[in-house]
Design a protein around this motif. Structure first.
Motif, PDB file in Angstrom:
ATOM      1  N   VAL A 141      -6.550  -9.767  -3.148  1.00 10.64           N
ATOM      2  CA  VAL A 141      -6.530  -8.427  -2.537  1.00 10.64           C
ATOM      3  C   VAL A 141      -5.674  -8.453  -1.270  1.00 10.64           C
ATOM      4  N   SER A 142      -5.846  -9.508  -0.468  1.00 16.42           N
ATOM      5  CA  SER A 142      -5.119  -9.572   0.816  1.00 16.42           C
ATOM      6  C   SER A 142      -3.616  -9.679   0.591  1.00 16.42           C
ATOM      7  N   LYS A 143      -3.194 -10.389  -0.447  1.00 12.61           N
ATOM      8  CA  LYS A 143      -1.753 -10.529  -0.719  1.00 12.61           C
ATOM      9  C   LYS A 143      -1.184  -9.213  -1.256  1.00 12.61           C
ATOM     10  N   PHE A 144      -1.968  -8.544  -2.118  1.00 12.59           N
ATOM     11  CA  PHE A 144      -1.521  -7.265  -2.689  1.00 12.59           C
ATOM     12  C   PHE A 144      -1.422  -6.211  -1.577  1.00 12.59           C
ATOM     13  N   ALA A 145      -2.439  -6.187  -0.704  1.00 10.62           N
ATOM     14  CA  ALA A 145      -2.413  -5.233   0.414  1.00 10.62           C
ATOM     15  C   ALA A 145      -1.238  -5.537   1.346  1.00 10.62           C
ATOM     16  N   SER A 146      -0.962  -6.822   1.568  1.00 15.24           N
ATOM     17  CA  SER A 146       0.171  -7.201   2.436  1.00 15.24           C
ATOM     18  C   SER A 146       1.478  -6.692   1.848  1.00 15.24           C
ATOM     19  N   GLU A 147       1.639  -6.860   0.531  1.00 13.29           N
ATOM     20  CA  GLU A 147       2.857  -6.350  -0.122  1.00 13.29           C
ATOM     21  C   GLU A 147       3.009  -4.859   0.143  1.00 13.29           C
ATOM     22  N   HIS A 148       1.911  -4.111  -0.068  1.00 10.13           N
ATOM     23  CA  HIS A 148       2.005  -2.655   0.029  1.00 10.13           C
ATOM     24  C   HIS A 148       2.215  -2.187   1.462  1.00 10.13           C
ATOM     25  N   TYR A 149       1.526  -2.817   2.426  1.00  6.40           N
ATOM     26  CA  TYR A 149       1.799  -2.483   3.834  1.00  6.40           C
ATOM     27  C   TYR A 149       3.266  -2.764   4.160  1.00  6.40           C
ATOM     28  N   MET A 150       3.749  -3.925   3.698  1.00  4.06           N
ATOM     29  CA  MET A 150       5.132  -4.301   4.009  1.00  4.06           C
ATOM     30  C   MET A 150       6.110  -3.282   3.425  1.00  4.06           C
ATOM     31  N   PHE A 151       5.943  -2.919   2.152  1.00  6.20           N
ATOM     32  CA  PHE A 151       6.879  -1.969   1.519  1.00  6.20           C
ATOM     33  C   PHE A 151       6.801  -0.595   2.195  1.00  6.20           C
ATOM     34  N   THR A 152       5.561  -0.118   2.423  1.00  8.24           N
ATOM     35  CA  THR A 152       5.395   1.237   2.976  1.00  8.24           C
ATOM     36  C   THR A 152       5.934   1.313   4.402  1.00  8.24           C
ATOM     37  N   LEU A 153       5.564   0.333   5.227  1.00  6.61           N
ATOM     38  CA  LEU A 153       6.048   0.351   6.614  1.00  6.61           C
ATOM     39  C   LEU A 153       7.549   0.097   6.654  1.00  6.61           C
ATOM     40  N   GLY A 154       8.041  -0.712   5.723  1.00  8.16           N
ATOM     41  CA  GLY A 154       9.480  -0.985   5.666  1.00  8.16           C
ATOM     42  C   GLY A 154      10.279   0.302   5.475  1.00  8.16           C
ATOM     43  N   VAL A 155       9.773   1.206   4.630  1.00 15.92           N
ATOM     44  CA  VAL A 155      10.461   2.485   4.408  1.00 15.92           C
ATOM     45  C   VAL A 155      10.451   3.305   5.702  1.00 15.92           C
ATOM     46  N   HIS A 156       9.291   3.386   6.357  1.00 19.31           N
ATOM     47  CA  HIS A 156       9.194   4.194   7.583  1.00 19.31           C
ATOM     48  C   HIS A 156      10.001   3.600   8.738  1.00 19.31           C
TER      49      HIS A 156
END
Ligand SMILES: NC(=O)c1ccc[n+]([C@@H]2O[C@H](COP(=O)([O-])OP(=O)(O)OC[C@H]3O[C@@H](n4cnc5c(N)ncnc54)[C@H](O)[C@@H]3O)[C@@H](O)[C@H]2O)c1
Length: 320
Positions: A141-156
């Motif tokens: 879960v922590s790795k999947f959440a890290s991926e998604h935070y990284m992608f989402t914040l990367g766009v912003h």
């Protein structure tokens, strides 16, 4: 280029850091030494002890950096079930904190060390990146959440992002913690020291063991190719190896017989896991080069903890 590696004193991190320096790059490493060892780092690397959740430290270290490798994490699956809050704080919180610090300083590229564990138990093998993950542990879960935070914040924040889902990496210098060590160094150590290799169930459970040099090559390719952005890429060997076959290979390479203890199957585990590497080949020109027998031999030869358990004559030219 200027690189910053979180968790850079750990197993994958120190191999990557030392390789980048040998290629002529400048490397800074941040590691809290909860698992890593700074003695493994080339003296040309700037090492700082600290926590990835420490924002002011990150602001200082990120100045002038072209690319970040984010490898700092807690990495034990069973331990994550016992201490999920720690795994959330460090693995997820550390990633969010790092992205905020990168925005503050203006660093434009990050490669995350994610994990093949995210896939869980999939009926169809090998698994590609489009498969719906099955998150079986708080670590996953922590790795999947890290991926998604990284992608989402990367766009912003205008940051280029890549997640490499690494399968079972192994090689010299991998930690052997007392509880829940990774399987390759644990089995090597037990076979060489006359201990017991515990195999759960039939021994037919399979994994994708990838040698550290192949992982480092993939990380470097992912860091350097700016055209690759917001991508998830599998990194493995593409070869499925059962636990029984791994024990057999270790017996061959060490010349010792393993004392195998068969234990009851533990419910809920992943039965098969092997990486589909088509995307890695297409985007990174990734081609795993080191077969398991060669990788095990190199691990024996290059890791003093194992080498000292072999009689002197056993390090034959064949091992080179
Ligand atoms: N080894 C594998 O097979 C594998 C597979 C998939 C993904 N990964 C990922 O690759 C990364 C590196 O794994 P590894 O096998 O080298 O593990 P490792 O434990 O050797 O390395 C992790 C490093 O992070 C450091 N660290 C932990 N918490 C920290 C914190 N709060 N602040 C700063 N540093 C901290 C540790 O001291 C350690 O040196 C991890 O993110 C892991 O999840 C590893």
């Amino acid at each position: 280029m200027n690189y910053f590696i979180t968790g850079g004193a750990g197993f994958i991190g120190h191999h990557l850091a030392n390789h980048l320096v040998r290629l002529g790059h400048h490397v800074r490493v941040l590691d809290d030494l909860s698992a890593g060892d700074p003695e493994t780092l080339d003296p040309r690397i700037l090492f700082t002890r600290g926590d990835v959740r420490d924002a002011p430290k990150l602001w200082t270290l990120l100045h002038g950096i072209d690319c970040v490798y984010h490898l700092a994490a807690k990495v034990s699956l069973p331990q994550s079930v016992l201490y999920p809050r720690d795994y959330n704080d460090i693995n997820v919180g550390g990633t969010v904190n790092l992205m905020e610090a990168m925005r503050a300083v203006g660093v434009k590229r990050i490669v995350l060390g994610s994990s093949g564990t995210i896939y869980g138990d999939q009926r169809r093998q090998p698994v590609d990146e489009k498969v719906v993950p099955q998150l079986l542990t708080p670590y996953a879960v922590s790795k999947f959440a890290s991926e998604h935070y990284m992608f989402t914040l990367g766009v912003h924040y205008g940051i280029e992002t890549v997640a490499l889902r690494i399968f079972n990496a192994y090689g010299p210098g991998q930690a052997l913690p007392p509880a829940y060590p990774p399987v390759v160094p644990k089995f090597l150590y037990e076979v060489l020291s006359g201990g017991t290799v515990v195999v759960f169930g039939s021994g037919r459970q399979s994994r994708d063991y990838v040698y550290i040099d192949d992982v480092v090559e993939a990380l470097i390719a992912a860091g350097q190719n700016a055209a690759i952005d917001r991508e998830i890429i599998n990194i493995g060997s593409g070869v499925e190896t059962s636990v029984g076959a791994l024990v057999h290979q270790i017996e061959q390479v060490t010349g010792r017989q393993a004392h195998v203890l068969r234990n009851e199957e533990q419910g809920g585990g992943v039965v098969r896991l092997v990486a589909d590497l088509e995307k890695a080949q297409r985007l990174l020109a990734y081609q795993p080069r080191v077969p398991l027998a060669t990788g095990l031999r190199r691990t024996l030869e290059q890791d003093a903890r194992f080498r000292r358990l072999l009689p002197p004559g056993q390090l034959t030219p064949q091992m080179a």
